[in-house]
Design a protein around this motif. Sequence first.
Motif, PDB file in Angstrom:
ATOM      1  N   ASN A 154     -18.899  -3.039   1.748  1.00 49.85           N
ATOM      2  CA  ASN A 154     -17.861  -2.023   1.945  1.00 49.85           C
ATOM      3  C   ASN A 154     -18.487  -0.718   2.391  1.00 49.85           C
ATOM      4  O   ASN A 154     -19.602  -0.386   1.985  1.00 49.85           O
ATOM      5  CB  ASN A 154     -17.098  -1.812   0.623  1.00 49.85           C
ATOM      6  N   ARG A 155     -17.769  -0.009   3.246  1.00 46.38           N
ATOM      7  CA  ARG A 155     -18.254   1.287   3.736  1.00 46.38           C
ATOM      8  C   ARG A 155     -18.675   2.165   2.552  1.00 46.38           C
ATOM      9  O   ARG A 155     -19.732   2.760   2.564  1.00 46.38           O
ATOM     10  CB  ARG A 155     -17.136   1.951   4.546  1.00 46.38           C
ATOM     11  N   THR A 156     -17.829   2.233   1.520  1.00 50.16           N
ATOM     12  CA  THR A 156     -18.149   2.989   0.305  1.00 50.16           C
ATOM     13  C   THR A 156     -18.694   1.994  -0.716  1.00 50.16           C
ATOM     14  O   THR A 156     -17.933   1.260  -1.352  1.00 50.16           O
ATOM     15  CB  THR A 156     -16.879   3.673  -0.251  1.00 50.16           C
ATOM     16  N   ARG A 174     -17.442   1.264  -4.452  1.00 49.53           N
ATOM     17  CA  ARG A 174     -16.226   0.457  -4.664  1.00 49.53           C
ATOM     18  C   ARG A 174     -16.590  -1.024  -4.673  1.00 49.53           C
ATOM     19  O   ARG A 174     -16.057  -1.808  -5.452  1.00 49.53           O
ATOM     20  CB  ARG A 174     -15.184   0.720  -3.566  1.00 49.53           C
ATOM     21  N   PRO A 205     -10.297   1.767  14.820  1.00 48.80           N
ATOM     22  CA  PRO A 205     -11.585   1.701  15.500  1.00 48.80           C
ATOM     23  C   PRO A 205     -12.162   0.289  15.431  1.00 48.80           C
ATOM     24  O   PRO A 205     -11.967  -0.411  14.441  1.00 48.80           O
ATOM     25  CB  PRO A 205     -12.451   2.680  14.706  1.00 48.80           C
ATOM     26  N   GLY A 237     -14.837  -5.270   2.669  1.00 48.24           N
ATOM     27  CA  GLY A 237     -13.785  -4.454   2.077  1.00 48.24           C
ATOM     28  C   GLY A 237     -13.854  -4.519   0.561  1.00 48.24           C
ATOM     29  O   GLY A 237     -14.496  -5.423  -0.004  1.00 48.24           O
ATOM     30  N   ALA A 238     -13.223  -3.556  -0.091  1.00 47.83           N
ATOM     31  CA  ALA A 238     -13.237  -3.523  -1.555  1.00 47.83           C
ATOM     32  C   ALA A 238     -11.942  -2.905  -2.084  1.00 47.83           C
ATOM     33  O   ALA A 238     -11.907  -2.362  -3.178  1.00 47.83           O
ATOM     34  CB  ALA A 238     -14.445  -2.739  -2.056  1.00 47.83           C
ATOM     35  N   GLY A 239     -10.877  -2.999  -1.297  1.00 40.80           N
ATOM     36  CA  GLY A 239      -9.577  -2.481  -1.728  1.00 40.80           C
ATOM     37  C   GLY A 239      -8.785  -3.564  -2.455  1.00 40.80           C
ATOM     38  O   GLY A 239      -9.334  -4.606  -2.836  1.00 40.80           O
ATOM     39  N   GLY A 240      -7.503  -3.314  -2.610  1.00 41.69           N
ATOM     40  CA  GLY A 240      -6.645  -4.246  -3.351  1.00 41.69           C
ATOM     41  C   GLY A 240      -6.659  -5.653  -2.767  1.00 41.69           C
ATOM     42  O   GLY A 240      -6.739  -6.642  -3.512  1.00 41.69           O
ATOM     43  N   ALA A 241      -6.615  -5.759  -1.457  1.00 45.63           N
ATOM     44  CA  ALA A 241      -6.584  -7.079  -0.822  1.00 45.63           C
ATOM     45  C   ALA A 241      -7.903  -7.814  -1.051  1.00 45.63           C
ATOM     46  O   ALA A 241      -7.923  -9.014  -1.353  1.00 45.63           O
ATOM     47  CB  ALA A 241      -6.309  -6.932   0.671  1.00 45.63           C
ATOM     48  N   THR A 283     -10.493  -5.346   5.214  1.00 47.91           N
ATOM     49  CA  THR A 283     -10.268  -3.905   5.322  1.00 47.91           C
ATOM     50  C   THR A 283      -9.087  -3.674   6.264  1.00 47.91           C
ATOM     51  O   THR A 283      -8.577  -4.601   6.882  1.00 47.91           O
ATOM     52  CB  THR A 283     -11.480  -3.154   5.917  1.00 47.91           C
ATOM     53  N   SER A 284      -8.683  -2.413   6.348  1.00 49.88           N
ATOM     54  CA  SER A 284      -7.602  -2.077   7.267  1.00 49.88           C
ATOM     55  C   SER A 284      -8.129  -1.877   8.683  1.00 49.88           C
ATOM     56  O   SER A 284      -7.379  -1.563   9.598  1.00 49.88           O
ATOM     57  CB  SER A 284      -6.874  -0.827   6.761  1.00 49.88           C
ATOM     58  N   LEU A 285      -9.419  -2.083   8.883  1.00 51.13           N
ATOM     59  CA  LEU A 285     -10.002  -2.036  10.235  1.00 51.13           C
ATOM     60  C   LEU A 285      -9.392  -3.141  11.095  1.00 51.13           C
ATOM     61  O   LEU A 285      -9.079  -4.205  10.582  1.00 51.13           O
ATOM     62  CB  LEU A 285     -11.493  -2.334  10.146  1.00 51.13           C
ATOM     63  N   THR A 287       0.825  -1.191   0.000  1.00 45.41           N
ATOM     64  CA  THR A 287       0.000   0.000   0.000  1.00 45.41           C
ATOM     65  C   THR A 287       0.867   1.251   0.000  1.00 45.41           C
ATOM     66  O   THR A 287       1.845   1.279   0.744  1.00 45.41           O
ATOM     67  CB  THR A 287      -0.872   0.029   1.280  1.00 45.41           C
ATOM     68  N   TRP A 316     -23.759  -1.693   3.584  1.00 46.73           N
ATOM     69  CA  TRP A 316     -23.052  -1.706   4.878  1.00 46.73           C
ATOM     70  C   TRP A 316     -24.026  -2.044   6.021  1.00 46.73           C
ATOM     71  O   TRP A 316     -23.675  -2.686   6.999  1.00 46.73           O
ATOM     72  CB  TRP A 316     -22.399  -0.336   5.085  1.00 46.73           C
TER      73      TRP A 316
HETATM   74  P1  ATR Z   1      -5.777  -2.368   0.498  1.00 45.43           P
HETATM   75  O1  ATR Z   1      -5.224  -2.269  -0.889  1.00 45.43           O
HETATM   76  O2  ATR Z   1      -4.751  -2.686   1.518  1.00 45.43           O
HETATM   77  O3  ATR Z   1      -6.969  -3.265   0.581  1.00 45.43           O
HETATM   78  P2  ATR Z   1      -7.305   0.093   0.318  1.00 45.43           P
HETATM   79  O4  ATR Z   1      -7.460  -0.045  -1.138  1.00 45.43           O
HETATM   80  O5  ATR Z   1      -6.968   1.428   0.884  1.00 45.43           O
HETATM   81  O6  ATR Z   1      -6.204  -0.880   0.906  1.00 45.43           O
HETATM   82  O7  ATR Z   1      -8.664  -0.450   1.004  1.00 45.43           O
HETATM   83  C1  ATR Z   1      -8.896  -0.326   2.348  1.00 45.43           C
HETATM   84  C2  ATR Z   1     -10.241  -0.957   2.684  1.00 45.43           C
HETATM   85  O8  ATR Z   1     -10.503  -0.773   4.087  1.00 45.43           O
HETATM   86  C3  ATR Z   1     -11.414  -0.333   1.960  1.00 45.43           C
HETATM   87  O9  ATR Z   1     -12.393  -1.330   1.733  1.00 45.43           O
HETATM   88  C4  ATR Z   1     -11.906   0.698   2.993  1.00 45.43           C
HETATM   89  O10 ATR Z   1     -13.248   1.094   2.842  1.00 45.43           O
HETATM   90  P3  ATR Z   1     -13.612   2.345   1.874  1.00 45.43           P
HETATM   91  O11 ATR Z   1     -13.577   1.827   0.470  1.00 45.43           O
HETATM   92  O12 ATR Z   1     -14.961   2.751   2.305  1.00 45.43           O
HETATM   93  O13 ATR Z   1     -12.572   3.401   2.148  1.00 45.43           O
HETATM   94  C5  ATR Z   1     -11.742  -0.095   4.250  1.00 45.43           C
HETATM   95  N1  ATR Z   1     -11.671   0.728   5.454  1.00 45.43           N
HETATM   96  C6  ATR Z   1     -10.613   1.425   5.904  1.00 45.43           C
HETATM   97  N2  ATR Z   1     -10.916   2.054   7.066  1.00 45.43           N
HETATM   98  C7  ATR Z   1     -12.207   1.764   7.338  1.00 45.43           C
HETATM   99  C8  ATR Z   1     -13.119   2.108   8.396  1.00 45.43           C
HETATM  100  N3  ATR Z   1     -12.742   2.887   9.416  1.00 45.43           N
HETATM  101  N4  ATR Z   1     -14.373   1.603   8.354  1.00 45.43           N
HETATM  102  C9  ATR Z   1     -14.759   0.807   7.340  1.00 45.43           C
HETATM  103  N5  ATR Z   1     -13.954   0.438   6.304  1.00 45.43           N
HETATM  104  C10 ATR Z   1     -12.693   0.910   6.317  1.00 45.43           C
END
Ligand code: ATR
Length: 274
Positions: A152-154, A157, A198, A129-133, A190-192, A68, A173
Amino acid sequence: MTINAATRVFAVIGDPVSHSLSPLMHNGWIADHGIDAAYVALPLRSDDPAAALRALGQFGFSGANVTTPYKEAAARAADAADDVVANTLRWEANGALAAFNTDGVGFVAALAEAVPDWRARVRRVLIVGAGGAAIAVGKALSPDVDSVFFINRTQTRADAVAAMLGNGGVLGWQDMERGFGAADLIVQATSLGLAGGPALEWPVALCQEHAIVADIVYRPLETDLLMKARARSLVAIDGLGMLIHQGARAFELWFGIRPNVGKARARLMAVLQR
Ligand code: ATR
């Protein structure tokens, strides 16, 4: 092995990387096999990360892991990539740069290690989650299961990621409880849950008795989600397995040797428990 002018150099590149366990893991394997190589952590701050990554080839780097926030730049930087998101780079003898994503195979290997018959047990997957991982894990599981739902929160994505899979789906969500209740395998991607992050009220009470719960976070090793899953006697899989198996696949891509994952786990556990 003494570092000298012929030593091949590898690195993990990202922002931040100062707490990465990859140098410990790879240097352990390099020593196990008596290879003349060294693996370091390089923090990168750049407006043009793809150019910065390509430049490493000019310095004679042999390979790298990319984390990341540069995994997309890594795939873009390469002459050939097996996915749109890459975590492993390899400079070929002819100077060409090849990119690979070993996160997905790493997750599946960790899952198979914990639950050898997972394919018989898992039909419905829920990925938070919906990021790279999340993308890498979803793509790797998709061919072997009936459905892969993303939450995913957003939500936009999640929509985009689900559309990449033939059997992808999306939950809002607010539908977390329904998702937890329906899934055979839940993956927290997610990175949660990262140290200091939190906490969320995971509805583990609603999980089916046979559900498998995995967290890609390994710091802390026992996340709140895994703690709740274990309290219910569900199979709970920590993020260290994925870290080690994605690293093992990268090591194999660079050196053609399958390293000892058990030794890596022992070395990394010693650090994480400190
Ligand atoms: P990576 O490539 O490591 O997966 P990323 O693309 O930044 O990193 O994705 C981070 C993920 O953690 C996303 O799904 C993000 O949700 P958003 O798309 O809504 O940002 C999720 N995430 C990070 N912090 C969060 C939080 N406090 N609550 C809920 N989801 C969170």
